[in-house]
Design a protein around this motif. Structure first.
Motif, PDB file in Angstrom:
ATOM      1  N   LEU A   1       0.818  -1.209   0.000  1.00 17.50           N
ATOM      2  CA  LEU A   1       0.000   0.000   0.000  1.00 17.50           C
ATOM      3  C   LEU A   1       0.853   1.261   0.000  1.00 17.50           C
ATOM      4  O   LEU A   1       1.864   1.352   0.707  1.00 17.50           O
ATOM      5  N   ASP A   2       0.433   2.236  -0.805  1.00 17.24           N
ATOM      6  CA  ASP A   2       1.075   3.553  -0.828  1.00 17.24           C
ATOM      7  C   ASP A   2       0.342   4.539   0.078  1.00 17.24           C
ATOM      8  O   ASP A   2       0.958   5.337   0.782  1.00 17.24           O
ATOM      9  N   PHE A   3      -0.989   4.477   0.000  1.00 21.01           N
ATOM     10  CA  PHE A   3      -1.834   5.346   0.810  1.00 21.01           C
ATOM     11  C   PHE A   3      -3.074   4.559   1.246  1.00 21.01           C
ATOM     12  O   PHE A   3      -3.489   3.608   0.579  1.00 21.01           O
ATOM     13  N   ALA A   4      -3.647   4.976   2.354  1.00 24.16           N
ATOM     14  CA  ALA A   4      -4.893   4.389   2.849  1.00 24.16           C
ATOM     15  C   ALA A   4      -5.823   5.513   3.279  1.00 24.16           C
ATOM     16  O   ALA A   4      -5.370   6.542   3.801  1.00 24.16           O
ATOM     17  N   GLY A   5      -7.121   5.307   3.069  1.00 21.94           N
ATOM     18  CA  GLY A   5      -8.089   6.323   3.455  1.00 21.94           C
ATOM     19  C   GLY A   5      -8.575   6.131   4.882  1.00 21.94           C
ATOM     20  O   GLY A   5      -8.493   5.048   5.449  1.00 21.94           O
ATOM     21  N   MET A   6      -9.090   7.212   5.445  1.00 23.47           N
ATOM     22  CA  MET A   6      -9.750   7.181   6.755  1.00 23.47           C
ATOM     23  C   MET A   6     -11.249   7.336   6.554  1.00 23.47           C
ATOM     24  O   MET A   6     -11.701   8.079   5.674  1.00 23.47           O
ATOM     25  N   ASN A   7     -12.029   6.641   7.367  1.00 29.15           N
ATOM     26  CA  ASN A   7     -13.477   6.775   7.371  1.00 29.15           C
ATOM     27  C   ASN A   7     -13.968   6.831   8.811  1.00 29.15           C
ATOM     28  O   ASN A   7     -13.302   6.333   9.726  1.00 29.15           O
TER      29      ASN A   7
ATOM     30  N   PRO B   1      -7.488  -8.379  18.670  1.00 30.77           N
ATOM     31  CA  PRO B   1      -6.857  -7.255  17.985  1.00 30.77           C
ATOM     32  C   PRO B   1      -7.145  -7.281  16.484  1.00 30.77           C
ATOM     33  O   PRO B   1      -7.435  -8.347  15.933  1.00 30.77           O
ATOM     34  N   ALA B   2      -7.059  -6.142  15.837  1.00 31.05           N
ATOM     35  CA  ALA B   2      -7.377  -6.058  14.419  1.00 31.05           C
ATOM     36  C   ALA B   2      -6.682  -4.867  13.785  1.00 31.05           C
ATOM     37  O   ALA B   2      -6.415  -3.854  14.449  1.00 31.05           O
ATOM     38  N   ILE B   3      -6.418  -4.973  12.491  1.00 30.74           N
ATOM     39  CA  ILE B   3      -5.881  -3.859  11.701  1.00 30.74           C
ATOM     40  C   ILE B   3      -7.061  -3.168  11.033  1.00 30.74           C
ATOM     41  O   ILE B   3      -7.788  -3.798  10.256  1.00 30.74           O
ATOM     42  N   PRO B   4      -7.309  -1.888  11.308  1.00 33.09           N
ATOM     43  CA  PRO B   4      -8.444  -1.191  10.708  1.00 33.09           C
ATOM     44  C   PRO B   4      -8.119  -0.702   9.293  1.00 33.09           C
ATOM     45  O   PRO B   4      -7.034  -0.940   8.774  1.00 33.09           O
ATOM     46  N   GLY B   5      -9.085  -0.012   8.698  1.00 36.32           N
ATOM     47  CA  GLY B   5      -8.878   0.618   7.396  1.00 36.32           C
ATOM     48  C   GLY B   5      -9.611  -0.088   6.278  1.00 36.32           C
ATOM     49  O   GLY B   5      -9.433  -1.281   6.063  1.00 36.32           O
ATOM     50  N   SER B   6     -10.433   0.665   5.540  1.00 31.64           N
ATOM     51  CA  SER B   6     -11.220   0.099   4.445  1.00 31.64           C
ATOM     52  C   SER B   6     -10.727   0.532   3.073  1.00 31.64           C
ATOM     53  O   SER B   6     -10.983  -0.162   2.082  1.00 31.64           O
ATOM     54  N   ASP B   7     -10.063   1.665   2.983  1.00 36.81           N
ATOM     55  CA  ASP B   7      -9.663   2.229   1.691  1.00 36.81           C
ATOM     56  C   ASP B   7      -8.162   2.101   1.491  1.00 36.81           C
ATOM     57  O   ASP B   7      -7.381   2.371   2.416  1.00 36.81           O
ATOM     58  N   GLY B   8      -7.761   1.748   0.278  1.00 44.07           N
ATOM     59  CA  GLY B   8      -6.335   1.681   0.014  1.00 44.07           C
ATOM     60  C   GLY B   8      -6.025   1.570  -1.463  1.00 44.07           C
ATOM     61  O   GLY B   8      -6.831   1.076  -2.262  1.00 44.07           O
ATOM     62  N   ALA B   9      -4.817   2.032  -1.826  1.00 50.46           N
ATOM     63  CA  ALA B   9      -4.316   1.907  -3.191  1.00 50.46           C
ATOM     64  C   ALA B   9      -2.825   1.627  -3.129  1.00 50.46           C
ATOM     65  O   ALA B   9      -2.126   2.112  -2.239  1.00 50.46           O
ATOM     66  N   GLY B  10      -2.348   0.832  -4.061  1.00 50.83           N
ATOM     67  CA  GLY B  10      -0.928   0.494  -4.068  1.00 50.83           C
ATOM     68  C   GLY B  10      -0.578  -0.394  -5.239  1.00 50.83           C
ATOM     69  O   GLY B  10      -1.214  -0.340  -6.300  1.00 50.83           O
ATOM     70  N   GLU B  11       0.408  -1.259  -5.042  1.00 60.12           N
ATOM     71  CA  GLU B  11       0.971  -2.068  -6.117  1.00 60.12           C
ATOM     72  C   GLU B  11       0.943  -3.549  -5.732  1.00 60.12           C
ATOM     73  O   GLU B  11       1.308  -3.911  -4.609  1.00 60.12           O
ATOM     74  N   ILE B  12       0.522  -4.382  -6.663  1.00 57.07           N
ATOM     75  CA  ILE B  12       0.515  -5.828  -6.423  1.00 57.07           C
ATOM     76  C   ILE B  12       1.950  -6.344  -6.340  1.00 57.07           C
ATOM     77  O   ILE B  12       2.769  -6.071  -7.225  1.00 57.07           O
ATOM     78  N   VAL B  13       2.249  -7.103  -5.271  1.00 60.89           N
ATOM     79  CA  VAL B  13       3.588  -7.671  -5.107  1.00 60.89           C
ATOM     80  C   VAL B  13       3.582  -9.195  -5.094  1.00 60.89           C
ATOM     81  O   VAL B  13       4.629  -9.826  -5.217  1.00 60.89           O
ATOM     82  N   GLU B  14       2.409  -9.805  -4.952  1.00 57.74           N
ATOM     83  CA  GLU B  14       2.327 -11.262  -4.945  1.00 57.74           C
ATOM     84  C   GLU B  14       0.944 -11.694  -5.420  1.00 57.74           C
ATOM     85  O   GLU B  14      -0.058 -11.068  -5.057  1.00 57.74           O
ATOM     86  N   ILE B  15       0.914 -12.753  -6.219  1.00 55.38           N
ATOM     87  CA  ILE B  15      -0.344 -13.272  -6.751  1.00 55.38           C
ATOM     88  C   ILE B  15      -0.463 -14.744  -6.393  1.00 55.38           C
ATOM     89  O   ILE B  15       0.453 -15.539  -6.630  1.00 55.38           O
TER      90      ILE B  15
END
Length: 337
Positions: free
Chosen positions: A34-40, A57-71
């Motif tokens: 991920l390069d950036f993530a949005g807040m809501n 425990p959990a990692i929050p965040g619903s929005d994100g954009a970036g680059e695929i590194v593994e498929i």
């Protein structure tokens, strides 16, 4: 990798910036750097335990954009190195009218985007619109999908109609404004801050009323519009909702997906049925609508309004800033390399 982890329900002290294991792609999944993530505002509700099905425990965040590194195995149509944006609506199901029981939103209970890497199902990954920066693309997903479905699938908005957006300022409200203006609607807004009304008019709104300083903001707005409203999109609830009913034209629509000021007291039911109003609920949207929303952004080359960018490590400051309610547009987190 670095990530934000909510360790338990509570205040800002529950947000930890820490090292966690980097995810690996399983069948049908991809891993995105991920390069950036949005807040809501959902992130705040999750932290406070005010959202159904939360776990810690959990990692929050619903929005994100970036680059695929593994498929992972079984994935077709995507490639390593591709710039992408994530659809946070998981497991919508087959019925476009409403989500399946398995539906959930990225960011709890499924780990979200406030991290350096994330794994998601390939079906939730879409090419980033080329004209958008990663920062802009990361701001759009949850709010853009919600706004698109509210305006066009549920609200049936047409060019030339009058739209009212109460409580302008938040991310979804600015998306609603930009989309409605793009298709040629007349847009009016309300706010308790004159500066936000001015900013909305700079984005194409015809006018707005300050509900804090107006003696009767509903009457003032009706005179400003010179008639009634074809479509109101409400995220506020509370006493405001009855004003929307009063402002509505006969046969018009009110779409609602929020109640930040609480329940609606003493709904004006006679006006609802005498005016033949349609009151429609909505939330999030289908994968098809997510793709249509991205196409809509490309067609009109809409750039989301970004109020502030915080480093991921300053997550407490970002939550505090959002809770203060002074933003106009989206808050975005910059993810460290």
């Amino acid at each position: 990798m670095k990530a934000i982890v909510i360790k338990e329900t509570g205040g800002l002290e529950t947000l930890e910036y820490k090292d966690v294991p980097q995810p690996a792609a399983s069948f049908g999944e991809v891993v995105i750097r991920l390069d950036f993530a949005g807040m809501n505002r959902r992130d705040i509700f999750v932290r406070k335990g005010q959202y159904p099905g939360v776990k810690f425990p959990a990692i929050p965040g619903s929005d994100g954009a970036g680059e695929i590194v593994e498929i992972g195995e079984g994935v077709e149509g995507l490639k390593v190195g591709e710039e992408v944006v994530i659809n946070p609506a998981l497991n919508w199901g087959d019925n476009p009218k409403f989500p399946a029981k398995e539906f959930t939103i990225l960011g709890n209970p499924v780990d979200g985007t406030h991290a350096q890497y994330i794994k998601v199902l390939a079906e939730n990954v879409f090419p980033k619109p080329a004209y958008l920066s990663s920062k802009e693309a990361a701001a759009i997903p949850l709010g853009g999908l919600t706004a698109y479905r509210a305006l066009f699938t549920r609200g049936k908005l047409q060019s030339g109609e009058t739209v009212l957006i109460p409580g302008i300022g938040g991310g979804v409200a600015t998306f609603l404004l930009q989309m409605a203006v793009a298709v040629g609607a007349r847009v009016f807004v309300t706010s308790g801050d004159d500066k936000k009304i001015t900013k909305a008019m700079e984005l194409g709104a015809e006018g707005g009323v300050n509900y804090r300083t107006s003696e009767n903001w509903g009457k003032e707005l009706k005179e400003m519009i010179n008639g009634g409203v074809d479509l109101s999109v409400d995220t506020i609830g509370g006493d405001t909702f009855n004003q929307l009913i009063s402002l509505a034209k006969p046969g018009s629509r009110i779409v609602t997906f929020g109640a930040t000021t609480g329940l609606v007291p003493n709904v004006l039911m006679p006006i609802v049925f005498l005016k033949q109003l349609d009151i429609l609920g909505t939330t999030m949207g289908t994968p098809r609508e997510f793709n249509e929303m991205l196409d809509f952004y490309e067609k009109y080359e809409i750039h989301p309004v970004i109020d502030h960018v915080f480093p991921l490590s300053q997550i407490s400051e970002a939550h505090e800033y959002m809770e203060a309610g002074n933003q106009f547009g989206k808050l975005v987190l910059e993810i460290p390399k």
